[in-house]
Scaffold this motif. Structure first.
Motif, PDB file in Angstrom:
ATOM      1  N   TYR A 259      23.917   4.033 -38.610  1.00  0.00           N
ATOM      2  CA  TYR A 259      22.671   4.506 -38.013  1.00  0.00           C
ATOM      3  C   TYR A 259      21.823   5.208 -39.077  1.00  0.00           C
TER       4      TYR A 259
ATOM      5  N   GLN B 153      29.808  10.093 -34.428  1.00  0.00           N
ATOM      6  CA  GLN B 153      29.107   9.671 -35.634  1.00  0.00           C
ATOM      7  C   GLN B 153      29.318  10.722 -36.721  1.00  0.00           C
TER       8      GLN B 153
ATOM      9  N   THR C  24      25.594   5.304 -22.430  1.00  0.00           N
ATOM     10  CA  THR C  24      26.755   4.489 -22.744  1.00  0.00           C
ATOM     11  C   THR C  24      26.390   3.032 -23.020  1.00  0.00           C
TER      12      THR C  24
ATOM     13  N   SER D 144      23.775   2.197 -24.938  1.00  0.00           N
ATOM     14  CA  SER D 144      22.785   2.250 -26.017  1.00  0.00           C
ATOM     15  C   SER D 144      23.364   1.901 -27.384  1.00  0.00           C
ATOM     16  N   GLY D 145      24.614   1.525 -27.433  1.00  0.00           N
ATOM     17  CA  GLY D 145      25.212   1.239 -28.732  1.00  0.00           C
ATOM     18  C   GLY D 145      25.572   2.478 -29.515  1.00  0.00           C
ATOM     19  N   GLY D 146      25.535   3.601 -28.873  1.00  0.00           N
ATOM     20  CA  GLY D 146      25.953   4.839 -29.527  1.00  0.00           C
ATOM     21  C   GLY D 146      24.830   5.630 -30.171  1.00  0.00           C
ATOM     22  N   LYS D 147      23.584   5.107 -30.138  1.00  0.00           N
ATOM     23  CA  LYS D 147      22.526   5.856 -30.812  1.00  0.00           C
ATOM     24  C   LYS D 147      22.275   7.170 -30.080  1.00  0.00           C
ATOM     25  N   LEU D 148      21.980   8.187 -30.838  1.00  0.00           N
ATOM     26  CA  LEU D 148      21.850   9.536 -30.315  1.00  0.00           C
ATOM     27  C   LEU D 148      20.390   9.931 -30.153  1.00  0.00           C
TER      28      LEU D 148
ATOM     29  N   TYR E 156      18.624   8.013 -39.150  1.00  0.00           N
ATOM     30  CA  TYR E 156      17.798   8.974 -38.424  1.00  0.00           C
ATOM     31  C   TYR E 156      16.898   9.651 -39.451  1.00  0.00           C
TER      32      TYR E 156
ATOM     33  N   ARG F  66      30.104   5.207 -37.718  1.00  0.00           N
ATOM     34  CA  ARG F  66      31.199   5.448 -36.797  1.00  0.00           C
ATOM     35  C   ARG F  66      32.009   4.180 -36.611  1.00  0.00           C
TER      36      ARG F  66
ATOM     37  N   TYR G 177      19.788   0.934 -36.021  1.00  0.00           N
ATOM     38  CA  TYR G 177      21.234   0.899 -35.799  1.00  0.00           C
ATOM     39  C   TYR G 177      21.758  -0.490 -36.129  1.00  0.00           C
TER      40      TYR G 177
END
Lengths: 114, 115
Positions: B33, B104, A96, A98-102, B35, B95, B48
């Protein structure tokens, strides 16, 4: 370092069989959890997500997932698969803060035979 | 547009050349983002952007990789002096930020092949 582990790389099953895909993560803080799906020739799309609240979440196409905090798991299930569920499934975790990075698991290729 | 778009869809280049990959996010999405998806490494975060803040570049694999986002919208990922290990599908996602909306939306990707 955080990691996301998907238990199976390939799953083959028949139509109407039940599906369960395992996902475990390692991270000490609060996370948001996702399952994405990539159908053949298509781009990644969201199946379901967990942010907070009821740990059993329902997504599109009859999929559901259960977040078990004590086990750091977020397993995906579908009671009865169809041929059209043939796809690659990715578990993803986003801390939460991390700025939303997956961060994605390696993916599970699911093949449903007619 | 209705979704995230990326161009080109396919790019074949020779080792040592520079390439630029473009991403058009969903209108109004403030977070963007990049990837990449490769056989050996799976799906990896690269970079990002959020609004006017400095980008999070923590996933870029080397200084040959850079990205910019102009006007808070379109983004370009640049790979200089491409190497064969750069071959992968490069995915862009966007997003809405804030308000707990963290889904996203992904584009179709650019398949990069370095010969």
């Amino acid at each position: 370092a955080q990691s996301v582990s998907q238990h199976n790389h390939h799953v083959i099953l028949s139509e109407a069989a039940s599906l369960e895909l395992g996902c475990n993560y390692s991270y000490g803080g609060t996370v948001n959890l996702f399952w994405y799906v990539q159908y053949p020739g298509q781009h990644l799309q969201l199946l379901l997500k967990y942010f907070s609240g009821d740990p059993l979440v329902k997504g599109i196409k009859g999929f559901e997932a259960e977040f078990i905090k004590s086990k750091f798991s977020f397993n995906l299930r579908k009671p009865s698969v169809q041929w059209s569920d043939t796809a690659e499934y990715f578990c993803a975790v986003s801390p939460t803060d991390s700025g939303g990075k997956l961060q994605f698991g390696a993916g599970t290729q699911v093949v449903v035979t007619p | 547009g209705a979704g995230v778009s990326q161009s080109p869809s396919n790019k074949v280049t020779e080792k040592g050349k520079d390439v630029e990959l473009r991403c058009d996010p969903i209108s109004g999405h403030t977070a963007l983002y990049w990837y990449r998806q490769s056989l050996g490494q799976g799906l990896e975060f690269l970079i990002y952007f959020q609004g006017n803040s400095a980008p999070d570049k923590s996933g870029l694999p080397s200084d040959r990789f850079s990205a910019e986002r102009t006007g808070g919208s379109v983004s370009t990922l640049t790979i200089q002096r491409t190497q064969q290990e750069d071959s992968a599908v490069y995915l862009c996602a966007s997003r809405l930020a804030g308000g707990g909306i963290y889904e996203q939306f992904f584009g179709p990707g650019t398949r990069l092949t370095v010969l």
